[in-house]
Design a protein around this motif. Structure first.
Motif, mmCIF file in Angstrom:
data_model
loop_
_atom_site.group_PDB
_atom_site.id
_atom_site.type_symbol
_atom_site.label_atom_id
_atom_site.label_comp_id
_atom_site.label_asym_id
_atom_site.label_seq_id
_atom_site.Cartn_x
_atom_site.Cartn_y
_atom_site.Cartn_z
ATOM 1 N N UNK A 70 46.211 41.834 40.723
ATOM 2 C CA UNK A 70 45.276 41.410 41.772
ATOM 3 C C UNK A 70 44.083 40.663 41.182
ATOM 4 N N UNK A 71 43.617 41.099 40.025
ATOM 5 C CA UNK A 71 42.519 40.401 39.377
ATOM 6 C C UNK A 71 42.914 38.992 38.954
ATOM 7 N N UNK A 72 44.145 38.845 38.466
ATOM 8 C CA UNK A 72 44.615 37.525 38.071
ATOM 9 C C UNK A 72 44.737 36.606 39.282
ATOM 10 N N UNK A 73 45.242 37.157 40.397
ATOM 11 C CA UNK A 73 45.331 36.362 41.622
ATOM 12 C C UNK A 73 43.950 35.913 42.089
ATOM 13 N N UNK A 74 42.974 36.793 41.939
ATOM 14 C CA UNK A 74 41.610 36.426 42.318
ATOM 15 C C UNK A 74 41.084 35.311 41.428
ATOM 16 N N UNK A 75 41.394 35.375 40.139
ATOM 17 C CA UNK A 75 40.964 34.317 39.231
ATOM 18 C C UNK A 75 41.614 32.979 39.574
ATOM 19 N N UNK A 76 42.890 33.035 39.966
ATOM 20 C CA UNK A 76 43.582 31.804 40.376
ATOM 21 C C UNK A 76 42.898 31.190 41.588
ATOM 22 N N UNK A 77 42.498 32.057 42.531
ATOM 23 C CA UNK A 77 41.814 31.567 43.723
ATOM 24 C C UNK A 77 40.432 31.019 43.388
ATOM 25 N N UNK A 78 39.701 31.704 42.506
ATOM 26 C CA UNK A 78 38.361 31.261 42.125
ATOM 27 C C UNK A 78 38.427 29.926 41.385
ATOM 28 N N UNK A 79 39.502 29.714 40.623
ATOM 29 C CA UNK A 79 39.637 28.464 39.867
ATOM 30 C C UNK A 79 39.691 27.248 40.783
#
Length: 277
Positions: free
Chosen positions: A105-114
């Motif tokens: 979930x943290x990685x998905x959030x980083x993808x979205x923030x990018x």
């Protein structure tokens, strides 16, 4: 149907035509201007239909030195960025949709923030990275930048398409004897066709139209791209608007061809991925 009466259907049709005309008029104006003489271009009269047409603007645009080199560079950078982005995005989307691991979930959030960072804010950091990696003034460095811009969107969108594929299909194929690679190649990948088309169009348009990074990162003439070529029609003596509009028409042809090649699956691709995310 939502609109049953003839009056409602006619009203909706007229409204749709007005909206289409609003968006198509700039393209029509660009096309007609490309056929005008310099005197007609600078005339204060708004002649929507030119009284006379000339193809000299197109010949002037193509006759600029290194035109074929600019075109080749744009195609290499754009198609290379699209291919790499689709491959990397697909390899990221499948495990993100099917696997459960710590930090997912943290990685998905980083993808979205990018995707939220504006391109201008990344200009200086990317310049320093490309300089230290000795990738300035190279098509490879510019292609990697385009991949960095489009990969988060591609991975996030393809993840939605993968989640939209029933896992029962993959399990049934494994029961019949397919390995994981066979399931991916024979079941998952064919069903991802619309998603690959939708994300490839986004990647192509983003890389094809990018101007600022191509202008600054590519300083040699033989390595510049078509967006930079378009800026060459503005000189100290003014702007050749007829040739500029003709060049813009030429510039739009490859993107139009790419769109026509994939448009059959584009509509399905832009809607199916939004069902599950």
């Amino acid at each position: 149907m939502l609109f049953k009466s003839p009056a409602q259907r006619v009203g909706l049709t007229v409204f749709g035509l007005l909206v289409a005309g609003f968006f198509l008029f700039p393209v029509y104006w660009m096309f007609t201007t490309s056929l005008k003489t310099p005197a007609q271009v600078l005339s204060p009269a708004y002649d929507l239909i030119p009284l006379s047409a000339t193809l000299k603007n197109f010949s002037n645009a193509i006759s600029i030195p290194n035109f074929t080199t600019f075109l080749t560079n744009s195609l290499i950078v754009t198609l290379g960025a699209v291919a790499f982005t689709l491959a990397a995005g697909l390899l990221a989307a499948v495990p993100l949709a099917r696997m459960r691991f710590r930090g997912r979930k943290g990685f998905l959030l980083l993808v979205l923030v990018a995707q939220l960072a504006p391109a201008e804010a990344l200009f200086i950091p990317l310049y320093l990275i490309m300089r230290d990696a000795d990738l300035l003034n190279s098509l490879l460095g510019l292609g990697l930048i385009y991949v960095a811009f489009t990969l988060p969107f591609t991975a996030w969108t393809l993840r939605g398409f993968v989640k939209g594929i029933p896992i029962d299909l993959e399990e049934a194929a494994m029961v019949d004897g397919c390995g994981r690679w066979g399931v991916f190649r024979r079941v998952t990948l064919p069903l991802l066709g619309p998603g690959l088309v939708a994300t490839s169009v986004f990647s192509f348009i983003t890389a094809w139209n990018e101007f600022l990074y191509a202008l600054v990162f590519l300083r040699e003439k033989d390595k510049q791209t078509l967006p930079v070529w378009l800026s060459s029609f503005r000189t100290a003596f003014g702007t050749d608007w007829g040739a500029t509009m003709a060049a813009s028409m030429i510039y739009a042809v490859p993107a139009l061809i790419f769109f026509l090649l994939v448009q059959r699956k584009l509509v399905a691709g832009t809607t199916a991925g939004a069902v599950k995310g």
